[in-house]
Design an enzyme around this catalytic site. Structure first.
Site, PDB file in Angstrom:
ATOM      1  N   ASP A   7       0.854  -1.188   0.000  1.00 30.75           N
ATOM      2  CA  ASP A   7       0.000   0.000   0.000  1.00 30.75           C
ATOM      3  C   ASP A   7       0.895   1.245   0.000  1.00 30.75           C
ATOM      4  OD1 ASP A   7      -1.901   1.911   0.278  1.00 30.75           O
ATOM      5  OD2 ASP A   7      -2.730   1.161   2.158  1.00 30.75           O
ATOM      6  N   LYS A  22       0.501   3.836  -2.104  1.00 32.00           N
ATOM      7  CA  LYS A  22      -0.245   5.006  -2.606  1.00 32.00           C
ATOM      8  C   LYS A  22       0.689   5.898  -3.439  1.00 32.00           C
ATOM      9  CE  LYS A  22      -3.843   4.915   0.942  1.00 32.00           C
ATOM     10  NZ  LYS A  22      -3.355   4.057   2.036  1.00 32.00           N
ATOM     11  N   SER A  26     -12.229   5.762   2.242  1.00 34.21           N
ATOM     12  CA  SER A  26     -13.308   5.345   3.153  1.00 34.21           C
ATOM     13  C   SER A  26     -13.635   6.362   4.236  1.00 34.21           C
ATOM     14  CB  SER A  26     -12.894   4.032   3.826  1.00 34.21           C
ATOM     15  OG  SER A  26     -11.677   4.221   4.535  1.00 34.21           O
TER      16      SER A  26
HETATM   17  O1  O7M Z   1      -9.791  -2.041   9.082  1.00 36.39           O
HETATM   18  P1  O7M Z   1      -9.051  -0.798   9.515  1.00 36.39           P
HETATM   19  O2  O7M Z   1      -9.908   0.403   9.559  1.00 36.39           O
HETATM   20  O3  O7M Z   1      -8.247  -0.999  10.738  1.00 36.39           O
HETATM   21  O4  O7M Z   1      -7.917  -0.542   8.395  1.00 36.39           O
HETATM   22  C1  O7M Z   1      -8.216  -0.223   7.090  1.00 36.39           C
HETATM   23  C2  O7M Z   1      -7.019  -0.374   6.192  1.00 36.39           C
HETATM   24  O5  O7M Z   1      -7.394   0.054   4.893  1.00 36.39           O
HETATM   25  C3  O7M Z   1      -5.791   0.455   6.575  1.00 36.39           C
HETATM   26  O6  O7M Z   1      -4.650  -0.310   6.237  1.00 36.39           O
HETATM   27  C4  O7M Z   1      -5.861   1.680   5.684  1.00 36.39           C
HETATM   28  O7  O7M Z   1      -4.587   2.121   5.298  1.00 36.39           O
HETATM   29  C5  O7M Z   1      -6.590   1.126   4.455  1.00 36.39           C
HETATM   30  N1  O7M Z   1      -7.434   2.110   3.743  1.00 36.39           N
HETATM   31  C6  O7M Z   1      -8.468   2.746   4.377  1.00 36.39           C
HETATM   32  O8  O7M Z   1      -8.730   2.525   5.564  1.00 36.39           O
HETATM   33  N2  O7M Z   1      -9.219   3.652   3.681  1.00 36.39           N
HETATM   34  C7  O7M Z   1      -9.003   3.960   2.386  1.00 36.39           C
HETATM   35  O9  O7M Z   1      -9.715   4.758   1.818  1.00 36.39           O
HETATM   36  C8  O7M Z   1      -7.958   3.324   1.723  1.00 36.39           C
HETATM   37  C9  O7M Z   1      -7.220   2.363   2.391  1.00 36.39           C
HETATM   38  C10 O7M Z   1      -6.297   1.619   1.601  1.00 36.39           C
HETATM   39  O10 O7M Z   1      -6.058   0.450   1.718  1.00 36.39           O
HETATM   40  O11 O7M Z   1      -5.780   2.306   0.595  1.00 36.39           O
HETATM   41  C11 O7M Z   1      -5.066   1.660  -0.362  1.00 36.39           C
END
Ligand code: O7M
Length: 244
Positions: free
Chosen positions: A78, A80, A136
């Site tokens: 990840d 980005k 999200s």
């Molecule tokens: O389940 P959580 O909330 O503890 O974690 C969510 C994971 O998804 C965490 O690793 C974040 O970096 C990732 N994420 C989001 O929560 N929201 C987004 O919009 C995008 C990501 C993500 O994975 O982006 C690539």
């Protein structure tokens, strides 16, 4: 690779391994333990940059990537990626050399001298690129739903352009928050059936597993609700069953 793991483990769950610990050895031990415990209920592991900062890529995160492969799970970085072409390429090369199978990139840099190098390198090394289309968190709406000006055609929310870029650039998947089922539905319409939709945000962020799947998500990215549970294996199993 993710399809195979998903079929074998009958799972749509991508484990977000965002474990934290001030002690490096203990962080590595904890991360690998959780990965091994949850593995049979998941179809991939996603590693974020904070783990790379804490462990380093070599003899750090690459150890986790190797364990994922031993468990027949692909490893998604990840990153980005969101810079100009040559630095994106340097970063991606390091991640590929550390063993990653897929990388997450942000569409904000655009194609020319931005993500063109990412797709070129990933394609030449047989790696997947997943594009961020709608985040999200609640604050994401301010940008991702922003409407374009009539100067570039009919005003449309920016995320629709990102979804179309994913199709045009032949991305292997897109990220759309599980907290926004109506956006997942719209992205599915724009990308067609073949694009893999990955949705983070269930559990800790309030997204609902069934609503995201019914809206069109293929895979759910789950972090705290699994690694933060006193029994990560049982938690992963529960999420796996909910997402069937
Ligand atoms: O389940 P959580 O909330 O503890 O974690 C969510 C994971 O998804 C965490 O690793 C974040 O970096 C990732 N994420 C989001 O929560 N929201 C987004 O919009 C995008 C990501 C993500 O994975 O982006 C690539």
């Amino acid at each position: 690779m993710i399809r195979n793991a998903s079929e074998t483990n009958r799972s749509r769950i991508v484990l977000a391994l965002d474990v934290e610990d001030p002690d490096r050895d203990s962080l590595l031990r904890k991360s690998t333990r959780i990965l091994r415990e949850a593995a049979k209920y998941t179809c991939a592991v996603k590693i974020n940059r904070q783990l790379v900062l804490a462990l380093g890529l070599r003899e750090g995160v690459d150890t986790i990537v190797n364990i994922a492969h031993e468990l027949s799970l692909p490893a998604i970085m990840d990153a980005k990626l969101n810079d100009v072409g040559h630095t994106n390429e340097f970063m991606l090369r390091s991640y590929i050399d550390a063993g990653f199978d897929a990388v997450i990139a942000s569409p904000l840099a655009g194609w020319e001298d931005g993500l063109d190098s990412v797709f070129r390198l990933a394609n030449s090394r047989g790696k997947a690129v997943i594009l961020l289309v709608y985040m999200s968190n609640p604050g994401a709406d301010a940008l991702y739903s922003l409407r374009t000006t009539p100067a570039i055609g009919k005003p449309r929310p920016v995320f629709e352009l990102f979804a179309e870029m994913a199709v045009e650039w032949k991305a292997n998947g897109v990220i759309v928050g599980a907290t926004k089922p109506e956006i997942i539905m719209r992205v599915r319409e724009l990308t067609g059936r073949d694009m893999a939709i990955f949705s983070p945000g269930v559990g800790a962020q309030g997204g609902d597993v069934r609503r995201a799947i019914e809206a069109g998500s293929d895979y759910l990215i789950v972090g705290r609700s699994i690694y933060g549970d006193s029994n990560p294996s049982a938690a992963a199993g529960r999420y796996r069953d909910m997402a069937m």
